[in-house]
Design a protein around this motif. Structure first.
Motif, PDB file in Angstrom:
ATOM      1  N   ASN A  35     -69.701 117.499  16.722  1.00 51.73           N
ATOM      2  CA  ASN A  35     -69.970 118.330  15.697  1.00 51.73           C
ATOM      3  C   ASN A  35     -69.740 117.895  14.254  1.00 51.73           C
ATOM      4  N   VAL A  36     -69.713 116.703  14.194  1.00 52.01           N
ATOM      5  CA  VAL A  36     -69.460 115.956  12.733  1.00 52.01           C
ATOM      6  C   VAL A  36     -70.747 115.327  12.372  1.00 52.01           C
ATOM      7  N   TYR A  37     -71.153 115.573  11.102  1.00 52.26           N
ATOM      8  CA  TYR A  37     -72.541 114.913  10.696  1.00 52.26           C
ATOM      9  C   TYR A  37     -72.165 114.238   9.661  1.00 52.26           C
ATOM     10  N   MET A  38     -73.149 113.210   9.224  1.00 58.13           N
ATOM     11  CA  MET A  38     -72.988 112.428   7.897  1.00 58.13           C
ATOM     12  C   MET A  38     -74.420 111.814   7.459  1.00 58.13           C
ATOM     13  N   THR A  39     -74.523 111.867   6.208  1.00 55.22           N
ATOM     14  CA  THR A  39     -75.719 111.096   5.586  1.00 55.22           C
ATOM     15  C   THR A  39     -75.574 109.694   5.610  1.00 55.22           C
ATOM     16  N   PHE A  40     -76.642 108.941   5.777  1.00 46.73           N
ATOM     17  CA  PHE A  40     -76.565 107.741   5.827  1.00 46.73           C
ATOM     18  C   PHE A  40     -77.989 107.019   5.629  1.00 46.73           C
ATOM     19  N   GLY A  41     -78.154 106.015   5.152  1.00 41.23           N
ATOM     20  CA  GLY A  41     -79.673 105.463   5.270  1.00 41.23           C
ATOM     21  C   GLY A  41     -80.268 105.464   6.608  1.00 41.23           C
ATOM     22  N   ALA A  42     -81.599 105.334   6.579  1.00 42.28           N
ATOM     23  CA  ALA A  42     -82.205 105.327   8.039  1.00 42.28           C
ATOM     24  C   ALA A  42     -81.610 104.045   8.584  1.00 42.28           C
ATOM     25  N   ASP A  43     -81.199 104.034   9.950  1.00 45.91           N
ATOM     26  CA  ASP A  43     -80.501 102.987  10.530  1.00 45.91           C
ATOM     27  C   ASP A  43     -81.162 101.447  10.601  1.00 45.91           C
ATOM     28  N   PRO A  44     -80.513 100.883   9.530  1.00 45.27           N
ATOM     29  CA  PRO A  44     -81.105  99.643   9.559  1.00 45.27           C
ATOM     30  C   PRO A  44     -81.366  98.837  10.881  1.00 45.27           C
ATOM     31  N   ARG A  45     -80.555  99.197  12.014  1.00 48.62           N
ATOM     32  CA  ARG A  45     -80.428  98.328  13.106  1.00 48.62           C
ATOM     33  C   ARG A  45     -81.971  98.556  13.960  1.00 48.62           C
ATOM     34  N   LYS A  46     -82.472  99.615  13.270  1.00 48.28           N
ATOM     35  CA  LYS A  46     -83.786  99.898  14.121  1.00 48.28           C
ATOM     36  C   LYS A  46     -85.127  99.316  13.349  1.00 48.28           C
ATOM     37  N   SER A  47     -84.780  98.400  12.314  1.00 44.84           N
ATOM     38  CA  SER A  47     -85.783  98.009  11.416  1.00 44.84           C
ATOM     39  C   SER A  47     -86.383  96.828  12.399  1.00 44.84           C
ATOM     40  N   PRO A  48     -87.800  96.866  12.343  1.00 49.51           N
ATOM     41  CA  PRO A  48     -88.215  95.694  13.055  1.00 49.51           C
ATOM     42  C   PRO A  48     -87.973  94.329  12.390  1.00 49.51           C
ATOM     43  N   GLU A  49     -87.910  94.538  11.201  1.00 53.14           N
ATOM     44  CA  GLU A  49     -87.582  93.232  10.416  1.00 53.14           C
ATOM     45  C   GLU A  49     -86.079  92.533  10.817  1.00 53.14           C
ATOM     46  N   GLY A  50     -85.339  93.451  11.122  1.00 49.36           N
ATOM     47  CA  GLY A  50     -83.839  92.909  11.533  1.00 49.36           C
ATOM     48  C   GLY A  50     -83.741  92.771  12.840  1.00 49.36           C
ATOM     49  N   GLU A  82     -88.671  91.012   0.827  1.00 44.43           N
ATOM     50  CA  GLU A  82     -88.772  91.295   2.141  1.00 44.43           C
ATOM     51  C   GLU A  82     -87.143  90.931   2.606  1.00 44.43           C
ATOM     52  N   THR A  83     -86.724  91.919   3.176  1.00 42.40           N
ATOM     53  CA  THR A  83     -85.382  91.784   3.585  1.00 42.40           C
ATOM     54  C   THR A  83     -85.079  92.493   5.189  1.00 42.40           C
ATOM     55  N   VAL A  84     -84.104  92.192   5.694  1.00 40.38           N
ATOM     56  CA  VAL A  84     -83.632  92.489   7.213  1.00 40.38           C
ATOM     57  C   VAL A  84     -83.940  94.154   7.217  1.00 40.38           C
ATOM     58  N   MET A  85     -83.998  94.862   6.207  1.00 36.56           N
ATOM     59  CA  MET A  85     -84.035  96.290   6.111  1.00 36.56           C
ATOM     60  C   MET A  85     -85.289  96.564   5.809  1.00 36.56           C
ATOM     61  N   GLY A  86     -86.444  95.675   5.885  1.00 34.32           N
ATOM     62  CA  GLY A  86     -87.932  95.965   5.268  1.00 34.32           C
ATOM     63  C   GLY A  86     -87.794  95.696   3.737  1.00 34.32           C
ATOM     64  N   PRO A  87     -88.959  95.694   3.182  1.00 40.77           N
ATOM     65  CA  PRO A  87     -89.124  95.399   1.817  1.00 40.77           C
ATOM     66  C   PRO A  87     -88.312  96.452   0.598  1.00 40.77           C
ATOM     67  N   LYS A  88     -87.683  95.823  -0.314  1.00 37.39           N
ATOM     68  CA  LYS A  88     -87.004  96.411  -1.230  1.00 37.39           C
ATOM     69  C   LYS A  88     -87.394  96.175  -2.626  1.00 37.39           C
TER      70      LYS A  88
END
Length: 374
Positions: A272-287, A340-346
């Motif tokens: 029941n603890v929540y947190m904001t963070f960027g979309a999980d970079p481990r799920k990025s196809p580039e990474g 182009e990065t491991v987290m997609g284009p930035k």
């Protein structure tokens, strides 16, 4: 981007180790990595170092930058502003770095970045989210993460519209990051027509929050928002649960480490603890390939690991494509180009902020793992 950068992902296989090089340090591209490698927040420093190290191994094996190999130089600031200033001056004056990955805490990035900017050295933070990092008009400062006025808004929207909270206690750790995030959340809470029932600060390093929890109970809060880091969030939520305060605790990216679970005393306390963070970079196809390699090496690349890797990629791309090591020229190149990065284009705006922020909400479970809230 040219093939040298796109091909770096396939360059390294197996367990990493820094490849030996037959050149002197002065013939290498020197990049500083400044962050909390000791102290209460060292878990974030480990994420940073592992990501940066993996990136330079890959890039070096792909040919380096402008024909030169990269040398990483570590600077431990322990998330302490005075120590960060000492680290920054050493990296500039003694180590003569040509760019810096870091710092992590906003309270250290802000003073240290003044040093780098004066010296004309590019610095890109992977984790400092206070808006003032990029609002001061410094020419060589960029970031790979979003801002607190963005994640604070996401947090407030979630608390009100998803959790349906009516009585929200807003807490912070009195630090540049923690209080800044809490204030941003509180400000958006007000735009949603809700006023917090409690607003109070605690002190970093404290472990006994029972008196604070008693105040939360007295305020009859049905949700708690905390701006701060895992070392305080962990004991806080454990003591809330021990006193029977089972309302949701919502926080920001300062608790995106499994050290939060350890600090809380186990997974049963973080449900029941929540947190904001960027979309999980481990799920990025580039990474995908990089994540697999980390896991094969026995390390889970959580939190800011891939952020640090992406920072090194971006610095390397700017140097390679501009043919320069000058911080102002590198910053200007990055503000005009996508990488182009491991987290997609930035890509970055004129202030040095990412043009696209991707904050989402995560939930911790009783197994001590976090996953994105659908």
């Amino acid at each position: 981007m040219k093939a040298w950068l796109k091909g770096t992902m396939a360059a390294a296989v197996g367990v990493w180790g820094l490849a030996a090089v037959a050149v002197q340090a002065e013939e290498m591209v020197r990049i500083g990595v400044a962050g909390p490698f000791s102290g209460a927040y060292a878990a974030f420093g480990e994420q940073q170092w592992r990501g940066a190290e993996a990136a330079i191994v890959d890039i070096n094996r792909g040919g380096g930058i402008l024909g030169k190999q990269i040398l990483l130089i570590k600077g431990d600031d322990a998330c302490e502003p005075k120590q960060a200033m000492a680290v920054a001056n050493r990296l500039v004056d003694n180590d003569e770095v040509q760019a810096v990955v870091g710092h992590f805490c906003s309270s250290t990035t802000m003073p240290a970045s003044e040093v780098y900017d004066e010296a004309g050295i590019l610095v890109m933070t992977h984790g400092s989210t206070n808006p003032m990092v990029t609002e001061r008009g410094l020419k060589t400062v960029l970031r790979m993460c979003g801002r607190d006025d963005q994640q604070g808004t996401v947090g407030a929207e979630f608390v009100v519209k998803r959790l349906g909270a009516k009585r929200v206690a807003v807490l912070h750790d009195k630090d540049t990051y923690g209080q800044g995030l809490a204030d941003a959340m509180k400000a958006h809470l007000h735009t949603l027509g809700l006023t917090e029932v409690m607003y109070e600060g605690l002190t970093r390093g404290e472990k006994d929050f029972n008196a604070l929890v008693t105040k939360i109970k007295a305020a009859k809060a049905d949700a708690v928002y905390f701006g701060g880091l895992h070392s305080e969030a962990g004991p806080l939520v454990r003591q809330m649960r021990e006193q029977g305060v089972d309302v949701p605790l919502v926080s920001g990216d300062g608790i995106v480490s499994e050290e939060f679970v350890t600090a809380a005393g186990g997974g049963r306390f973080v449900k029941n603890v929540y947190m904001t963070f960027g979309a999980d970079p481990r799920k990025s196809p580039e990474g995908k390939a990089l994540v697999a390699r980390f896991r094969e090496a026995g390390y889970e690349p959580e939190g800011y690991t891939l952020y640090a890797y992406a920072v090194v990629q971006s610095i390397a791309a700017a140097m390679q494509e501009s043919g320069s090591y000058n911080g102002v020229e590198l910053a200007n190149w990055l503000k005009r180009h996508s990488v182009e990065t491991v987290m997609g284009p930035k890509s970055w705006d004129a202030k040095g902020d990412l043009k696209v922020s991707d904050y989402v909400m995560y939930q911790w479970d009783e197994n001590g793992k976090y996953a994105e809230v659908e």
